[in-house]
Scaffold this motif. Structure first.
Motif, PDB file in Angstrom:
ATOM      1  N   PRO A   1       0.972  -1.226   0.033  1.00 14.84           N
ATOM      2  CA  PRO A   1       0.063   0.059   0.106  1.00 14.84           C
ATOM      3  C   PRO A   1       1.162   1.163  -0.126  1.00 14.84           C
ATOM      4  CG  PRO A   1      -0.725  -1.417   1.709  1.00 14.84           C
ATOM      5  CD  PRO A   1       0.377  -2.211   1.332  1.00 14.84           C
ATOM      6  N   ASP A   2       0.427   2.305  -0.689  1.00 11.51           N
ATOM      7  CA  ASP A   2       1.247   3.571  -0.709  1.00 11.51           C
ATOM      8  C   ASP A   2       1.524   4.127   0.544  1.00 11.51           C
ATOM      9  OD1 ASP A   2       0.890   3.362  -3.513  1.00 11.51           O
ATOM     10  OD2 ASP A   2      -0.744   4.866  -3.417  1.00 11.51           O
ATOM     11  N   TRP A   3       0.693   3.911   1.586  1.00 11.44           N
ATOM     12  CA  TRP A   3       0.824   4.610   3.116  1.00 11.44           C
ATOM     13  C   TRP A   3       2.301   3.839   3.672  1.00 11.44           C
ATOM     14  CZ3 TRP A   3       0.346   0.904   6.440  1.00 11.44           C
ATOM     15  CH2 TRP A   3      -0.580  -0.171   6.210  1.00 11.44           C
ATOM     16  N   ALA A   4       2.513   2.642   3.039  1.00  8.81           N
ATOM     17  CA  ALA A   4       3.475   1.800   3.742  1.00  8.81           C
ATOM     18  C   ALA A   4       4.893   1.956   3.128  1.00  8.81           C
ATOM     19  CB  ALA A   4       3.066   0.354   4.111  1.00  8.81           C
ATOM     20  N   ARG A   5       4.948   2.278   2.010  1.00  9.92           N
ATOM     21  CA  ARG A   5       6.342   2.014   1.181  1.00  9.92           C
ATOM     22  C   ARG A   5       7.456   2.662   1.881  1.00  9.92           C
ATOM     23  NH1 ARG A   5       3.377   2.435  -4.779  1.00  9.92           N
ATOM     24  NH2 ARG A   5       2.042   0.703  -4.757  1.00  9.92           N
ATOM     25  N   SER A   6       7.075   3.932   2.080  1.00  8.19           N
ATOM     26  CA  SER A   6       8.236   4.859   2.538  1.00  8.19           C
ATOM     27  C   SER A   6       8.796   4.193   3.649  1.00  8.19           C
ATOM     28  CB  SER A   6       7.840   6.136   2.838  1.00  8.19           C
ATOM     29  OG  SER A   6       9.007   7.090   3.335  1.00  8.19           O
ATOM     30  N   SER A   7       7.898   3.879   4.469  1.00  7.88           N
ATOM     31  CA  SER A   7       8.524   3.233   6.012  1.00  7.88           C
ATOM     32  C   SER A   7       9.052   2.137   5.652  1.00  7.88           C
ATOM     33  CB  SER A   7       7.291   3.071   6.914  1.00  7.88           C
ATOM     34  OG  SER A   7       6.655   4.371   7.306  1.00  7.88           O
ATOM     35  N   VAL A   8       8.718   0.841   4.879  1.00 15.88           N
ATOM     36  CA  VAL A   8       9.324  -0.075   4.564  1.00 15.88           C
ATOM     37  C   VAL A   8      10.520  -0.049   4.051  1.00 15.88           C
ATOM     38  CG1 VAL A   8       9.256  -2.392   3.409  1.00 15.88           C
ATOM     39  CG2 VAL A   8       7.232  -1.278   4.533  1.00 15.88           C
ATOM     40  N   SER A   9      10.679   0.998   3.061  1.00 12.93           N
ATOM     41  CA  SER A   9      11.945   1.201   2.272  1.00 12.93           C
ATOM     42  C   SER A   9      13.072   1.709   3.448  1.00 12.93           C
ATOM     43  CB  SER A   9      12.026   2.612   1.445  1.00 12.93           C
ATOM     44  OG  SER A   9      13.075   2.801   0.908  1.00 12.93           O
ATOM     45  N   LYS A  10      12.813   2.582   4.552  1.00 16.45           N
ATOM     46  CA  LYS A  10      13.580   2.806   5.621  1.00 16.45           C
ATOM     47  C   LYS A  10      14.156   1.818   6.334  1.00 16.45           C
ATOM     48  CE  LYS A  10      12.189   7.592   6.489  1.00 16.45           C
ATOM     49  NZ  LYS A  10      11.802   8.543   7.532  1.00 16.45           N
ATOM     50  N   ALA A  11      13.096   0.846   6.690  1.00 17.63           N
ATOM     51  CA  ALA A  11      13.324  -0.309   7.416  1.00 17.63           C
ATOM     52  C   ALA A  11      14.363  -1.275   6.638  1.00 17.63           C
ATOM     53  CB  ALA A  11      12.044  -1.157   7.743  1.00 17.63           C
ATOM     54  N   VAL A  12      14.208  -1.189   5.336  1.00 19.10           N
ATOM     55  CA  VAL A  12      15.142  -2.218   4.594  1.00 19.10           C
ATOM     56  C   VAL A  12      16.463  -1.786   4.854  1.00 19.10           C
ATOM     57  CG1 VAL A  12      15.657  -3.082   2.130  1.00 19.10           C
ATOM     58  CG2 VAL A  12      13.290  -3.278   3.123  1.00 19.10           C
ATOM     59  N   ALA A  13      16.585  -0.212   4.602  1.00 23.68           N
ATOM     60  CA  ALA A  13      17.787   0.436   4.528  1.00 23.68           C
ATOM     61  C   ALA A  13      18.646   0.435   5.763  1.00 23.68           C
ATOM     62  CB  ALA A  13      17.928   1.732   3.975  1.00 23.68           C
ATOM     63  N   GLN A  14      17.931   0.358   6.744  1.00 24.61           N
ATOM     64  CA  GLN A  14      18.417   0.160   8.290  1.00 24.61           C
ATOM     65  C   GLN A  14      18.753  -1.209   8.776  1.00 24.61           C
ATOM     66  OE1 GLN A  14      19.661   2.656   9.394  1.00 24.61           O
ATOM     67  NE2 GLN A  14      18.131   4.339  10.548  1.00 24.61           N
TER      68      GLN A  14
END
Length: 233
Positions: A185-198
């Motif tokens: 979902p659009d509302w989760a993509r930015s946060s998931v991307s951060k979580a992967v990067a971290q």
């Protein structure tokens, strides 16, 4: 359910949340014949008294004043009856009231509309009836008065949340296991991307992930709490 929206004044609520939604708290407006629209307009002004609620319900309409991802100031207190329910982990729902001969009352249509809203939020957040509380249950305040002074009315409202013809269903995103950012979902993509990067979320050899949908909301809350922000070493 058709829900209108009028943004609450920034002075009357807190942006973001410290925890995911775990409780739904029922209130009353303690007015005589007010409307959901009128309450939303009142709290959109700066003189809202630094208090707020997410939703207002009357016999005809539902108006949202504070977004669910933000914290409304609806059940704060110096002391609490409930050990866990607080502003930062709950959604506040205000029912518009009327004055009768014996005190405040709710119109049947208002109660029915509030039950429908409450049930939809229970479904959205995976909450059981035990997570639907009166303001009274949280702080001891006589709110909502019609459901505190008439326990049978509160019991009837609770029964509406457990009617056999209604089965609580998780939203589609919560039942999906995701592998690629584009699928989420659009509302989760930015946060998931951060979580992967971290490194909070492990990636597979092809750079995909294996992420149950139920985990999406937790990751978003972590991001909003600043837990996924890159720390300088």
């Amino acid at each position: 359910m058709d829900i209108q929206y009028k943004a609450c004044a920034p002075e009357n609520y807190t942006r973001g949340r410290k925890e995911p939604v775990r409780y739904l708290v029922i209130h009353y407006t303690a007015n005589d014949g007010d409307t959901a629209r009128g309450n939303a307009a009142y709290f959109a002004r700066e003189n809202g008294g630094h208090t707020s609620a997410h939703y207002f319900v009357d016999e005809k309409e539902v108006w949202q004043s504070v977004k669910e991802g933000d914290t409304a100031h609806h059940c704060g207190a110096k002391s609490y009856r409930h050990p866990h329910c607080r502003n930062h982990n709950s959604i506040g729902i205000e029912l518009c009231s009327r004055k009768g001969e014996g005190g405040y009352v709710f119109l049947p249509q208002t109660v029915e509309r509030a039950a429908l809203l409450t049930r939809s939020l229970m479904e959205k957040y995976g909450l059981g009836p035990e997570h639907v509380l009166r303001h009274y249950d949280v702080t001891g305040k006589n709110c909502p008065a019609p459901f505190v002074e008439q326990p049978e009315a509160w019991a009837d409202f609770q029964n509406r949340l457990q009617e056999e013809e209604w089965e609580m269903e998780l939203p589609a995103w919560a039942k999906t296991t995701y592998h690629w950012l584009e699928e989420m979902p659009d509302w989760a993509r930015s946060s998931v991307s951060k979580a992967v990067a971290q490194g909070v979320i492990d990636t597979n050899e092809d750079n995909s992930v294996t992420l149950p949908g139920l985990n999406l909301q937790t990751i978003v809350w972590m991001d909003r709490a600043g837990l996924l922000d890159k720390k300088e070493g």
